[in-house]
Design a protein around this motif. Sequence first.
Motif, PDB file in Angstrom:
ATOM      1  N   GLY A  89      70.158  39.539  48.191  1.00 53.50           N
ATOM      2  CA  GLY A  89      69.975  40.777  48.931  1.00 53.50           C
ATOM      3  C   GLY A  89      68.642  41.452  48.642  1.00 53.50           C
ATOM      4  N   HIS A  90      68.034  41.137  47.494  1.00 53.90           N
ATOM      5  CA  HIS A  90      66.730  41.708  47.166  1.00 53.90           C
ATOM      6  C   HIS A  90      65.645  41.086  48.043  1.00 53.90           C
ATOM      7  N   ILE A  91      64.648  41.871  48.369  1.00 57.14           N
ATOM      8  CA  ILE A  91      63.445  41.345  49.012  1.00 57.14           C
ATOM      9  C   ILE A  91      62.489  41.017  47.883  1.00 57.14           C
ATOM     10  N   ILE A  92      61.983  39.788  47.886  1.00 57.45           N
ATOM     11  CA  ILE A  92      61.153  39.331  46.776  1.00 57.45           C
ATOM     12  C   ILE A  92      59.798  38.838  47.269  1.00 57.45           C
ATOM     13  N   VAL A  93      58.859  38.801  46.343  1.00 56.29           N
ATOM     14  CA  VAL A  93      57.570  38.147  46.558  1.00 56.29           C
ATOM     15  C   VAL A  93      57.617  36.889  45.715  1.00 56.29           C
ATOM     16  N   ALA A  94      57.353  35.751  46.328  1.00 54.14           N
ATOM     17  CA  ALA A  94      57.450  34.476  45.610  1.00 54.14           C
ATOM     18  C   ALA A  94      56.332  33.531  46.035  1.00 54.14           C
ATOM     19  N   MET A  95      56.036  32.608  45.136  1.00 53.71           N
ATOM     20  CA  MET A  95      55.113  31.511  45.431  1.00 53.71           C
ATOM     21  C   MET A  95      56.003  30.294  45.697  1.00 53.71           C
ATOM     22  N   LYS A 103      60.191  37.481  51.290  1.00 57.86           N
ATOM     23  CA  LYS A 103      61.447  37.142  51.971  1.00 57.86           C
ATOM     24  C   LYS A 103      62.618  37.809  51.267  1.00 57.86           C
ATOM     25  N   ARG A 104      63.785  37.806  51.931  1.00 57.16           N
ATOM     26  CA  ARG A 104      65.013  38.286  51.301  1.00 57.16           C
ATOM     27  C   ARG A 104      65.697  37.089  50.644  1.00 57.16           C
ATOM     28  N   TYR A 105      66.071  37.285  49.374  1.00 55.89           N
ATOM     29  CA  TYR A 105      66.758  36.243  48.613  1.00 55.89           C
ATOM     30  C   TYR A 105      68.236  36.287  48.966  1.00 55.89           C
ATOM     31  N   GLU A 106      68.792  35.156  49.387  1.00 59.00           N
ATOM     32  CA  GLU A 106      70.204  35.065  49.767  1.00 59.00           C
ATOM     33  C   GLU A 106      70.802  33.765  49.246  1.00 59.00           C
ATOM     34  N   LEU A 107      72.111  33.763  49.086  1.00 65.89           N
ATOM     35  CA  LEU A 107      72.858  32.535  48.798  1.00 65.89           C
ATOM     36  C   LEU A 107      73.619  32.166  50.057  1.00 65.89           C
ATOM     37  N   ARG A 108      73.380  30.967  50.559  1.00 67.51           N
ATOM     38  CA  ARG A 108      74.081  30.474  51.750  1.00 67.51           C
ATOM     39  C   ARG A 108      74.794  29.196  51.359  1.00 67.51           C
ATOM     40  N   ASP A 109      76.114  29.237  51.343  1.00 71.81           N
ATOM     41  CA  ASP A 109      76.936  28.109  50.879  1.00 71.81           C
ATOM     42  C   ASP A 109      76.509  27.685  49.476  1.00 71.81           C
ATOM     43  N   VAL A 133      59.188  33.281  41.412  1.00 67.93           N
ATOM     44  CA  VAL A 133      59.341  34.660  41.859  1.00 67.93           C
ATOM     45  C   VAL A 133      58.326  35.526  41.136  1.00 67.93           C
ATOM     46  N   TRP A 134      57.544  36.286  41.905  1.00 69.87           N
ATOM     47  CA  TRP A 134      56.545  37.178  41.330  1.00 69.87           C
ATOM     48  C   TRP A 134      57.115  38.564  41.083  1.00 69.87           C
ATOM     49  N   GLY A 135      58.123  38.959  41.858  1.00 70.38           N
ATOM     50  CA  GLY A 135      58.712  40.277  41.661  1.00 70.38           C
ATOM     51  C   GLY A 135      59.610  40.675  42.806  1.00 70.38           C
ATOM     52  N   VAL A 136      60.282  41.804  42.605  1.00 69.19           N
ATOM     53  CA  VAL A 136      61.201  42.361  43.596  1.00 69.19           C
ATOM     54  C   VAL A 136      60.518  43.568  44.250  1.00 69.19           C
ATOM     55  N   VAL A 137      60.608  43.639  45.571  1.00 67.74           N
ATOM     56  CA  VAL A 137      60.016  44.760  46.304  1.00 67.74           C
ATOM     57  C   VAL A 137      60.868  45.999  46.052  1.00 67.74           C
ATOM     58  N   ARG A 138      60.232  47.018  45.495  1.00 67.80           N
ATOM     59  CA  ARG A 138      60.916  48.280  45.191  1.00 67.80           C
ATOM     60  C   ARG A 138      60.745  49.278  46.330  1.00 67.80           C
ATOM     61  N   SER A 139      59.568  49.278  46.975  1.00 69.94           N
ATOM     62  CA  SER A 139      59.287  50.245  48.036  1.00 69.94           C
ATOM     63  C   SER A 139      58.356  49.625  49.072  1.00 69.94           C
TER      64      SER A 139
END
Length: 146
Positions: A89-95, A103-109, A133-139
């Motif tokens: 559910g978190h929106i993250i910044v990732a390489m 993108k938004r991190y989700e679990l699908r199946d 993962v570089w971090g979670v978008v806070r704002s």
Amino acid sequence: MAPESLIPAHPAPPALALPYPLALGRAGLSGFPSPAQDYEGRSLDLNERFVKRPSATFFLTVTGDSMERLGIQEGDTLVVDRSIDPRPGHIIVAMVDGEITVKRYELRDDVPCLCSGNPRYAPIPLVDMECQVWGVVRSVIHEYPV
């Protein structure tokens, strides 16, 4: 959505108190506000409001349209916190495979995926891919053209 620029937060930002009048939202309008409300001595420091952990925070300007339905538009500035453990559910910044993405991190199946807020872009299953993962978008800071 790719980053345009990465800017680290200042480790000890100076306080910058801006006027912050008390504004309460109501379901309907009734009467007029008190003229004394204009003279209340409230202030707001944007660093205090948006940067919770300065040593773990950076700013990112984004490009692209993949997150528009989630409120992130081209040119917006993201406040990203590296100290938060990402959860679904978190929106993250990732390489991902050498490319920075938001993108938004989700679990699908039970498969971890990075999902956009635009149906034109398919989810990215994180199977047999290198993802850091570089971090979670806070704002999200969005400016209107004026």
